[in-house]
Structures are given as C-alpha cells and as structure tokens.
Design a protein around this motif. Structure first.
Motif, PDB file in Angstrom:
ATOM      1  N   ASP A  99       0.902   4.252  -2.599  1.00 42.32           N
ATOM      2  CA  ASP A  99       0.570   5.308  -2.591  1.00 42.32           C
ATOM      3  C   ASP A  99       1.342   6.000  -3.252  1.00 42.32           C
ATOM      4  OD1 ASP A  99      -2.027   4.479  -1.421  1.00 42.32           O
ATOM      5  OD2 ASP A  99      -1.103   5.026   1.501  1.00 42.32           O
ATOM      6  N   TYR A 142      -6.892  -0.749  -4.252  1.00 42.97           N
ATOM      7  CA  TYR A 142      -5.700  -1.589  -4.791  1.00 42.97           C
ATOM      8  C   TYR A 142      -5.930  -2.430  -3.475  1.00 42.97           C
ATOM      9  CZ  TYR A 142      -0.629  -3.541  -3.658  1.00 42.97           C
ATOM     10  OH  TYR A 142       0.279  -3.895  -3.353  1.00 42.97           O
ATOM     11  N   ALA A 189      -8.209   1.407   4.963  1.00 42.98           N
ATOM     12  CA  ALA A 189      -5.964   1.258   5.290  1.00 42.98           C
ATOM     13  C   ALA A 189      -5.862   2.496   5.922  1.00 42.98           C
ATOM     14  CB  ALA A 189      -5.687   0.125   4.468  1.00 42.98           C
ATOM     15  N   LYS A 190      -6.719   4.089   4.846  1.00 44.96           N
ATOM     16  CA  LYS A 190      -5.925   5.472   4.650  1.00 44.96           C
ATOM     17  C   LYS A 190      -6.061   5.780   6.119  1.00 44.96           C
ATOM     18  CE  LYS A 190      -5.528   5.457  -0.525  1.00 44.96           C
ATOM     19  NZ  LYS A 190      -6.477   6.080  -1.120  1.00 44.96           N
ATOM     20  N   ARG A 198       1.298  -1.618   0.074  1.00 42.77           N
ATOM     21  CA  ARG A 198       0.300  -0.187  -0.077  1.00 42.77           C
ATOM     22  C   ARG A 198       0.517   1.267   0.048  1.00 42.77           C
ATOM     23  NH1 ARG A 198      -5.467  -1.511   0.242  1.00 42.77           N
ATOM     24  NH2 ARG A 198      -5.845  -3.355   1.293  1.00 42.77           N
ATOM     25  N   LYS A 199       1.899   1.383   1.136  1.00 42.06           N
ATOM     26  CA  LYS A 199       3.332   2.252   0.695  1.00 42.06           C
ATOM     27  C   LYS A 199       3.790   2.417  -0.659  1.00 42.06           C
ATOM     28  CE  LYS A 199       4.039   2.117   5.188  1.00 42.06           C
ATOM     29  NZ  LYS A 199       5.089   1.367   6.541  1.00 42.06           N
ATOM     30  N   GLY A 217      -3.877  -4.658  -2.087  1.00 39.53           N
ATOM     31  CA  GLY A 217      -3.078  -4.380  -1.163  1.00 39.53           C
ATOM     32  C   GLY A 217      -1.573  -5.748  -1.125  1.00 39.53           C
ATOM     33  N   GLN A 261      -9.390  -0.227   1.165  1.00 38.13           N
ATOM     34  CA  GLN A 261      -8.513   0.827   1.264  1.00 38.13           C
ATOM     35  C   GLN A 261      -8.763   1.937   1.668  1.00 38.13           C
ATOM     36  OE1 GLN A 261      -6.474   1.941  -2.971  1.00 38.13           O
ATOM     37  NE2 GLN A 261      -8.403   3.237  -2.549  1.00 38.13           N
TER      38      GLN A 261
END
Length: 876
Positions: A64, A81, A184-185, A60-61, A83, A181
């Motif tokens: 992003d 996404y 997750a953010k 994810r990083k 992940g 997602q």
C-alpha cells in the motif's frame, strides 16, 4: 504412454420431476475488457539488512505504501496483491524489473521489543528509559517486483465454454484476489475466500471464551449461465477479545485466575496478539514466564540524579516491583501469576498478565467441545428468507462496483439472485413388514402401526451399565414392548451388569476390561448382543475401548446409549439401529425387490461409498482413517458392509485399496469387498461398479480418477485377469456455498429437488440435489460430480438412483442429504477412529506391522474386526 483420465462432459439434462422456479445465491457477472491482460509479478520483500520479511500482514502495508509513494513511476496502475508473493496489474508496469525502497512508521508492534516492560536478565540491551521515550519505530523495506507471467482475460471466456486451462484458472484467481484485497482494506479477517468484519453484531458466544463470527464467502464461478459471483454466509471461530485473564477463566471454566492450568494456558495463548494497557501497543504472545510476577527478576539500570541524567546503577528487581514502584502502575492480582512474554524465547520481554488484552478477530483453530459445536450450529442457523436478506445486505455493504481494480477490469456484478429451473422428483415407494408398501411424504415416514420388513430375533442378550442415570427396568420393558410391535422377537435379557463402583475413577481401558470379566462370569456363553449404557453422550471416553473390545476382540454386536429422556420415538430409533446391526432390514425400496432399477437390477452391480476421516484441526499427528462400504446380496442396494484402514495424517487419497504384495492378511480393501459381494450374491462377480466418493475438492478429481480408480481396477484384475467391469464414479460434495430458495415461500426447497442447468459447470457432468427435508436453517444441497460413466446411465436414471439411495439409510425414517453409502463410510471411519487412543497404538505399531503410507512415517494399523461382525452393519 498412458493418457490421464479427465472428468467426462455432460451427456444431457434430466427431464423427470415437477418443474419448480428457484433462486440461487449466484450473482451474474459481466466482464467488458476481455481483450486486456493481467500481468503477474512475483513480490520479494526484504528488510534493509537483506533479511526476508516473514511476518504476515506486513506485506499489505508495504505494498500500500509502495503504491502511495511510487504510483506515478508505476504508471498509476491499480494492484491486486495476494498478501504474500504475487501481485497482479491490468497491463504491464513500465519496467520488467522494479526495485523500490519503502519506509513505514510504526510498522509492526509484534516485532517491537520495547514495551516499557522488563527484559529477561540475560538481555543486556538498551535501557528501559530509552525504550519508553521512543513513540514509534521506523522500518525500511526493499521491494522487488519481477515479471512472472501474462494472463489473457480472454481465458475467462474460454472457461465459460467449459474448456478450462491454466490461464483461465489464473484469471479467475486474480478476480478472487481482488475480492480478498477489497476485504483486507476494510479491516476484515481473511480465511481463504471468506471475510469477517470486526462488528460485534456478527459475534455469538459459544462458551469457553470462544465466539462464532459470522462473515461472508465470495468466489467467482463459471457456469452454463456465464460468470457469477457466489456469495454465502460463512462462520469461523475467534477468541473473545478482552482481558487475557478473563479469556483463560472462561476457556478453562474455573472461578478465578489462581485455579488456572498454566500448561494449558500456554498452549492456547501461543501466537495470539494482545494490546498492552500501559503502552497501547500490540504484540504477539511468545510464551509465559516460568516464575510468578513477584519472583521473576531482571537487571534494571536505575538512573541517578533528580532529572534522571546522572550515572546509572544496575539493580536486580522483580517485574512486580518494577511496575508498581517505578512505573506507578497498580497491579491487583498479578503478583503470583506468570507474566506474558512478548519478546523472543531467548530474549524475553515480560508484561504482567492483567495489563494484557486480546485484540479482536483472532481465529481459534483448535477442536471445539461437543457443547461448543452444538451451540455454534444452533446459533448460526438462518431460515431461507433471513439468509437471503443478509446476503443482499452484504452485497450492498461490500459495494464491489466501487473497487478501482474491478472497475479497471470492466467487471460489474448484478445485485439480483440468479433464477434457475429446478425439478422435484417423486419419492421412491418403500416396502415395510407384511408386504406393505407406502409412500414417504416430504422426505419423512414413520413406523407407527407398521412392522419392520426383515426383523431379527434377539434371544441371548444382556445390559451393561457404566451409569445408572435412568430406570433400567423401565427401559428394558419399553424395548421389549416396542420390539414386539415392530416384529422383532426380543426375549428378556440374561442379566443387567453394573460397573463395580471401585472402578469408576479408573482408566477407560481398565474399566472395560473389568466389565468383561464380569460378563464372562455372569453369562452362560457369548451373547448375541450387548446393550451398553454410557455415562454421557457423544464424548464418553468409555466408548472407544468398549467398541474395540466388543467388535475386534469378541465379535459381539453392541449398541451404546446414554438416554436422557426415554419415549416411544427414542426406543424405536434405538431398535432400528439394533435390527440393522444384527442383520435385519427396517425398510427397503420397492424397486429393489421388483428388480426395476435401470441398469442395476438386471446386471450384477456393487455400490461403493468411500470416505476419509481426518483428526481434528491442530491434530497433525493423528492418522487419518479411510473407510469403504459396499453393497451386498445383489440385487439389494440397502445392505452394506465396511472395510476400514488407517493411513498418513491428513492424507486424502486412499492408499490401501489394493495391495498386490506384502501382508498376506491384508490384500487391500477392494479385494475384501469384492469377495464378500461374490459370496453374498450367489457367486456372481459385479459387472457394474458404482463408486460414490466423499470429501475431495475439485483440484483432486483427476487424482481420484487416476490413482484411486487405477487401484480398484488392479484389484479386479488380480482376482480375474479376464474380468472387465464397467465403472461409474461420482463425487459428492457438501462443503460448498451454493444454496437454493423458493421465490414466494419462506420454506426450504422441497425434498427431491434437483438442479442440473444454469449454474452447473459449463462442460462437466454435475448436478445439485436436495434430497432431504430441511427442517431448520437453510437446506444445503449435495453437489454431485459424475467423473466417469461407463455404465451409461441416462441423466434421469442416474439422478433417480442417487435420490433413491437417500432413502435406504437404516438408522432413520427420513431421507438423508447425501447417498447412504457415503454416510455409512463416514460412520465406519468415525467409529473405528474411536477404537483406540492413537498414542497407545504407536507403542504397538512395530509388533503389529505398522505400514508406511504415502512415503511418510509408519502409521499404526487399526485392529481388524472379528469375523463374527466383519460383514455386519456394525456402524449403524
């Protein structure tokens, strides 16, 4: 070519019952941009040296950062996404194949090897001095996005008409990925479709260093009323954040760190993430050192000269001395404790344990103790109104309308609970002793001033006690007095046999063997029944060996109790179980004996309940236990017997329903049950077979319809090739997130409430039923899916039958939440799984002919029940 069976369409809606308006936790979703397409790209992540990226969370990083760096090149599109390996966009990316280089700073401290803490002596590596000076790490990644598929959003509209295909499932999956997602953010812990925020208000301590963490389940569902978002409260277990030592002390329930079992500690800590106090960096725990901190040595390069730029000498030093003398970090209790390894198994990096703290939101996936489980249930209960306000808050907090990807899709989510029409069915009339009929009230009844409908006589029985924590004489008197009031003729017991005090510290099997030696000496012959007093409830290690000895070896009916408080209600409940186990019936449905059950009373009908019990989470080597119970003595639908087998761990499909060749002593579960029905029902073969199956998800429905049903059909043909019974196959699901609420009442919905419109499947035949009275928390309805109905019940008749089967459970005086045959199958599987410790079974599997299941390793067989009890309701 044989066509695969698929779930049947809904034949119509039910009409019986008192109409009642309800609310449900489904929120209406509208989709505007139905002409658009989702584009699916497979994601390949590699390090600079072409090694694949395996660590979770890095993806994810990286994606992003990719979006930030190359947004313009990618047409300023928003990503969804997952992940891992799938990325979705609305509309196509400019190129079919996209390759990028992404640079991240301080990407993943769990991959970092430098902590300022010493490496193991076998690690040459760079000097500690250099590692400390580096403030962060830079990592370069290669990212490839390759076009995989094109998914029309129109397929959602097709799904809403009930015609699901691969595209419609994928389109809904993309919407669910957008929700993941979004969570997750916000820094949530993601567990499938549930999200958990790092907010101490959501944590509840359940003991043992474990917290229950409250979060939310969110998923898109298609229904007759259109697309909806189902939001519900969800709970998972996390380890308590804070000092590692304190967690271990709580987890093992000891007073100080010097009493810890480090073998257990190593098991529970492996792969958890910690923050080190001296560097403020995060790492993953790889293991623990074999030696304590003040004996664990490594080679340390010591710089000479005042400024540390002179020559270096290599000296051998302990980890303890290094931290206290060279780093000037005081250690108050770590000297004699192991260190934590945050490096690699063969190239360790050790940190004293008191410098390590567990970070928040880390799942605990091991089995809970009985105390923890009951504590979690008690502390996570919510009354209906409280749950509604929490869900309304969650919807506001999540603010899905602000999500750029949902905006791009034209998805808007209503903030109001969906209104649905329910119906409350009348409870069935019950028959008790002396020909008395009575009507349950709000799903409950009792036996005050009533006799059991078919009481038994208990003349040869005894009491055995592995614990004398209650007044046994008083308990016996209460049992006899209460049994006589209920119509049971119970004589005085032959004897009360107490465990030999010298055996109390012995292994469970030896204790049980010794007790049976005493029973043989003291009793004149085989008892009809044994009442067993255990030292503790729920988790006594005597229970399994005792049940095995009684039921498999000697064929004696037994009832285990561990009374803490004995009153009339307790004694009555114990007697209900004893009466059912010994062949009596406590109450039955009035319509059973008046032969008024549509399509069941006038045609020989067998009812099957099927369930598979798996080992606790994390126990991947323990065989699963498959149980099938069947009705007997037609036209009764209150009497059952069970057949149980072991099979491969975590394997859900039952693979011993029919065995055409092989073991002569075992031709499969179904043949055994059909023969029992035939002999107990006046030599009639069942023309109707009604199957209730528990524990399968929607993705497994087709397997049940084809694999399991085919085995049952084959078992019928094997008995008689000219016999073609009709089948009705129903799945019961409790593990879902739909709840119902009364709009103007703080109470749960009424028992007997059924819902088959608005939020049910747009095409398939399903309905929700709340058959029980939810006394605490919020009622969880059972979701029934009718996959096949050759018997051709009307919707009303089938719903009435399901409702009635919630009232024939002999262990209680309440309607239960799911049909009794499924509850019995679950009880039978649970009880036989306790028969033996499976490590003991493994030794005997070769001599007892362990079978192979689903093409895997041999699975040890369960001991078969003694013929004296095999057709009893031993599981009651």
């Amino acid at each position: 070519m044989k066509l695969s069976r698929v779930p049947m369409p809904r034949p119509g809606l039910g009409k019986k019952g008192q109409p009642v308006p309800l609310l449900t936790n489904h929120f209406k979703v509208s989709v505007r941009n139905v002409d658009d397409y989702f584009y699916h790209y497979s994601v390949l992540l590699k390090y600079e040296d072409e090694r694949p990226v395996e660590g979770k969370g890095i993806g994810r990083k990286v994606i992003d950062k990719l979006h930030q760096t190359y947004g313009m090149d990618l047409g300023n599109k928003d990503f969804a996404y997952d992940g891992e390996k799938s990325l979705f966009t609305l509309g196509a990316l400019p190129q079919v194949k996209n390759e990028f280089t992404v640079v991240l700073e301080d990407v993943s401290s769990s991959r970092a090897t430098g902590t300022g803490s010493p490496r193991g002596s076998d690690s040459p590596g760079e000097s500690d001095y250099k590692r400390v000076r580096r403030p962060y790490r830079i990592k370069t990644f290669k990212v490839e996005l390759n076009f995989a598929a094109k998914i029309p959003m129109k397929s959602i509209a097709i799904a809403l008409k009930g015609y699901e295909n691969e595209n419609s499932q994928e389109a809904l999956r993309v919407l669910d990925i957008i929700l993941r997602q979004h969570a997750a953010k916000q820094g949530c812990l993601l567990v499938r479709q549930s999200f958990f925020h790092n907010n101490p208000r959501n944590f509840t301590d359940i003991g043992g260093g474990i917290l229950g963490c409250r979060g939310f389940h969110s998923s898109f569902r298609t229904s007759q009323g259109g697309l909806s978002l189902n939001i519900d409260v969800s709970t998972t277990m996390i380890v308590k954040p804070g000092p590692v030592v304190q967690f271990l002390i709580d987890n093992q329930n000891v007073k100080d760190p010097y009493l810890l079992d480090w073998t257990k500690a190593k098991r529970v800590l492996k792969n958890l993430r910690i923050m080190t106090r001296h560097t403020n960096q995060e790492f993953k725990i790889v293991g623990l050192s074999e030696q304590p901190c003040n004996e664990l040595r490594f080679n340390f390069k010591q710089r000479n000269g005042r400024d540390g730029n002179g020559d270096s000498d290599t000296i051998e030093i302990t980890v303890y001395d290094y931290f206290t003398k060279y780093r000037n970090i005081p250690l108050s209790f770590s000297a004699t404790l192991p260190c934590i390894n945050v490096g690699k198994p063969k190239r360790p990096t050790y940190v004293p344990i008191e410098l390590c703290s567990l970070v928040s939101l880390q799942r605990y996936t091991k089995a809970l103790s009985t105390f923890q489980r009951s504590s979690l249930v008690e502390k996570s209960r919510q009354k209906p109104q409280e749950r509604m306000s929490v869900l309304t808050e969650a919807l506001k907090f999540n603010n899905y309308d602000a999500d750029p990807m949902l905006q791009a899709c034209g998805v808007t989510i209503s903030t109001g609970f969906t209104q649905v029409d329910g119906r409350v069915l009348q409870p069935p009339k019950l028959r008790v002793g002396n020909g008395e009929d009575f009507m349950p009230s709000r799903g409950r009844w009792n036996f005050n001033h009533k006799k059991l409908v078919e009481p038994i006589e208990i003349s040869r029985w005894a009491v055995v006690t592995f614990s004398a924590r209650c007044d046994i004489g008083s308990l016996i008197r209460d049992l006899i007095k209460c049994s006589n009031m209920k119509g049971i003729v119970m004589k005085e017991p032959f004897d009360v046999i107490e465990e030999n005090p010298s055996m109390r510290r012995g292994p469970p099997v030896a204790r049980v063997d010794d007790m049976f030696q005493q029973i043989k000496k003291k009793l004149p012959g085989a008892p009809q029944f044994l009442l067993c007093l255990l030292p503790e409830r729920k988790n006594s290690d005597i229970y399994g060996p005792w049940k095995r000895k009684c039921l498999a070896e000697f064929g004696i009916v037994t009832q285990c109790i561990a009374p803490t408080r004995v009153n009339d209600q307790y004694v009555t409940n114990v007697l209900l179980k004893i009466n059912a186990k010994l062949g009596g019936i406590n109450s039955f449905l009035n319509i059973e004996r008046s032969q008024a059950i549509p399509l069941v009373s006038n045609t020989p009908t067998i009812i099957l309940g099927m369930d598979v019990s798996h080992g606790s989470p994390g126990q991947s080597d323990i065989p699963s236990i498959a149980a099938v119970v069947s009705s007997r003595q037609w036209p009764s639908i209150s009497r059952y017997r069970a057949s149980v087998r072991s099979q491969s761990p975590k394997h859900e499909m039952i693979d011993s329903l029919f065995k055409p060749v092989g073991d002569k002593n075992d031709e499969g579960i179904i043949r055994e049950l059909l023969i029992d029905f035939y002999t107990s029902s006046g030599k009639r073969k069942p023309e109707n077979i009604i199957i209730f199956r528990d524990g399968v998800s929607e993705s497994q429905f087709v397997q049940v319809l084809n694999i399991e049903l085919d085995q049952i059909i084959e078992a019928c043909k094997f008995l008689d090739e000219q016999w073609f019974p009709k089948f009705t196959l129903i799945i019961a699901q409790k593990n879902h997130h739909t709840k119902f609420f009364q709009p103007k009442s703080p109470d749960n919905v009424q028992p007997g409430t059924v819902i088959d419109s608005k939020i049910c499947h747009p095409r398939n035949y399903d309905f929700y039923m709340c058959s029980h009275a939810g006394m605490i928390g919020t009622t969880r309805p059972t979701h029934y899916h009718v996959l096949l109905d050759e018997i051709e019940f009307s919707a009303d008749d089938l719903q009435e039958l399901v409702h009635s089967l919630s009232y024939v459970y002999q262990r209680s005086t309440t309607a239960i939440s799911v049909v009794a045959p499924i509850c019995y199958a679950h009880l039978a599987a649970s009880q036989l799984s306790q028969f033996v410790k499976f490590d003991d079974m493994a030794e005997s599997s070769s001599s007892h002919g362990g079978h192979r299941s689903a093409g895997s390793v041999p699975v040890p067989e369960l001991p078969r029940l003694h013929q004296n009890v095999s057709s009893s309701m031993f599981f009651c």
